[in-house]
Design an enzyme around this catalytic site. Structure first.
Site, PDB file in Angstrom:
ATOM      1  CG  ASP A 146       1.300  -3.376  -9.230  1.00 22.39           C
ATOM      2  OD1 ASP A 146       0.490  -2.545  -8.775  1.00 22.39           O
ATOM      3  OD2 ASP A 146       2.503  -3.376  -8.932  1.00 22.39           O
ATOM      4  CD  GLU A 188       5.265   0.960 -12.741  1.00 23.21           C
ATOM      5  OE1 GLU A 188       6.088   1.685 -12.175  1.00 23.21           O
ATOM      6  OE2 GLU A 188       4.097   0.805 -12.333  1.00 23.21           O
ATOM      7  CD  GLU A 235      -0.203  -4.801  -4.671  1.00 23.81           C
ATOM      8  OE1 GLU A 235      -0.775  -3.849  -4.117  1.00 23.81           O
ATOM      9  OE2 GLU A 235       0.101  -5.857  -4.068  1.00 23.81           O
ATOM     10  CG  HIS A 251       0.757   2.239   1.352  1.00 23.20           C
ATOM     11  ND1 HIS A 251       1.895   2.833   0.869  1.00 23.20           N
ATOM     12  CD2 HIS A 251       0.186   1.607   0.302  1.00 23.20           C
ATOM     13  CE1 HIS A 251       2.010   2.581  -0.418  1.00 23.20           C
ATOM     14  NE2 HIS A 251       0.977   1.839  -0.790  1.00 23.20           N
ATOM     15  NE  ARG A 254      -4.080  -6.467   0.580  1.00 23.00           N
ATOM     16  CZ  ARG A 254      -5.388  -6.266   0.667  1.00 23.00           C
ATOM     17  NH1 ARG A 254      -6.089  -6.888   1.595  1.00 23.00           N
ATOM     18  NH2 ARG A 254      -6.001  -5.457  -0.161  1.00 23.00           N
ATOM     19  CG  HIS A 272      -3.102   4.087   3.277  1.00 21.95           C
ATOM     20  ND1 HIS A 272      -4.346   3.529   3.446  1.00 21.95           N
ATOM     21  CD2 HIS A 272      -2.832   3.974   1.944  1.00 21.95           C
ATOM     22  CE1 HIS A 272      -4.798   3.098   2.277  1.00 21.95           C
ATOM     23  NE2 HIS A 272      -3.909   3.363   1.353  1.00 21.95           N
TER      24      HIS A 272
END
Length: 370
Positions: free
Chosen positions: A94, A116, A130, A207, A209, A240
């Protein structure tokens, strides 16, 4: 038969690697187009799986937004696709690289397979971007390689034809089995390297967003409260590289002694540390899939998940990011629930996904040529 694999992040590379090797073993002409979204982390995986990209775009630059990233990728990927005259394009997951790979395939009338496929949260802004990328790729893909029945049903509910959907499992399990089989001698060495052989620890990653800022702060407050009451436990946190993420972690864990903050791990190292963990706390989709194969209960630090199979199978709990909920579920795992979760079956595959994908591509390409 020439097949293009388009990807740019470490998770994509991990999940594409078994497919790459299956195609190469079957004498397919494979062209790897690396967009280089997470270049440093990406090459850790490419080196481990012995993959040399045919094209390296190095697309990332400081301060680049999604619109600029997308437009630059379209131009660069299209140049390669036109030159190579691909018969089929494979994208995974994604990311913006996956979306652009599918879009360029569509523009050039090249069939696209989506590895996926069918993951959905139902909220187009969570995760961002995503969830939108998944749906956009779905509109383009000729073949949807869905990991589970849940993903198949999501696609059917959106009107996709059953003939174009293949339930194959998740390639991340193929990759994990490969590591366990081929690099098992390295796993204990890595635990020793990080001083973890005799430590009981929780592995944490965070991590995404949507978790930047206050959600991460709240989560860490709950984690710290619990760990300060449980002196035998350590926290291992691969951070990250994003400075916004690192700043919050360091501020919230300042003065707490039983923490091991480390840079992002190579894939082999991460598998080793995951294998040695007491349990895992994460907002990563890939970790939710891998952890059941290692018998590790997982607390998912999100409000929604596109991987409900892990929740339904009992390998994971969706707990959100409020400090109270985080603390509560860490306490709940002290009891019988831990044993139940660690023994639950992995719903994501049997290690033969890549073979199924290759056979389906072969069938589709031969069908096009008849």
């Amino acid at each position: 038969m020439k097949i293009g694999l388009i990807f740019g992040t470490r998770p994509e590379a991990i999940k594409m690697a078994p497919v790459y090797h299956e195609l190469k073993k079957s004498k397919v002409d494979v062209k790897v187009i690396s967009t280089g979204q997470h270049r440093e982390m990406l090459y850790q995986v490419l080196n481990l799986f012995e993959i040399q990209p045919d094209y390296e775009l190095n697309i990332m630059k400081e301060g680049q937004g999604l619109s600029e990233l997308t437009s630059r990728l379209i131009q660069k990927v299209e140049e390669i696709v036109k030159e190579e005259k691909l018969d089929f394009i494979l994208v995974q997951g994604d990311t913006t690289s996956a979306f652009v790979g599918a879009l360029v395939g569509f523009y050039n009338k090249i069939p696209v397979g989506h590895i996926e496929a069918g993951l959905r949260t139902g909220d187009i802004y969570s995760p961002f971007p995503e969830e939108a990328n998944r749906k956009l790729i779905g509109n383009i893909a000729k073949v949807h390689f869905a990991p589970t029945d849940v993903n198949v049903n999501n696609l059917l509910a959106e009107g996709y034809k059953n003939d174009n959907i293949q339930k194959v499992g998740n390639t991340v399990i193929d990759a994990l089995y490969w590591v366990k089989e081929n690099r098992s001698a390295d796993l204990d060495f890595i635990k020793e390297k990080y001083g973890l052989i005799d430590k009981k620890y929780i592995l944490m990653t965070m991590h995404r967003r949507e978790n930047w800022g206050n959600p991460m702060r709240d989560t860490l407050k709950g984690v710290r409260r619990y760990l300060e009451e449980n002196k035998e436990l350590y926290l291992v946190f691969p951070m990250h590289m994003n400075p916004l993420v690192r700043e919050v972690i360091r501020e919230e864990l300042e003065g707490f002694g039983r923490k091991i903050l480390i840079d992002p791990l190579e894939y082999l190292e991460f598998i080793s540390i995951m294998d040695g963990a007491h349990y895992i706390m994460t907002d990563s989709g890939g970790v939710q899939e891998e952890a059941p194969s290692l018998g590790k209960p997982t607390l998912v630090l999100r409000n929604t998940t596109e991987r409900p199979e892990a929740i339904e199978a009992g390998t994971a709990k969706l707990i959100g990011t409020s400090s109270e909920e985080v603390y509560k579920y860490m306490k709940v795992l002290e009891g019988d629930l831990y044993i139940e979760m660690s023994k639950a079956n992995n719903p994501y595959g049997d290690g033969r996904t890549s073979k199924k994908i290759y056979l389906e591509i072969l069938k589709n390409i031969k069908g096009e040529q008849l």
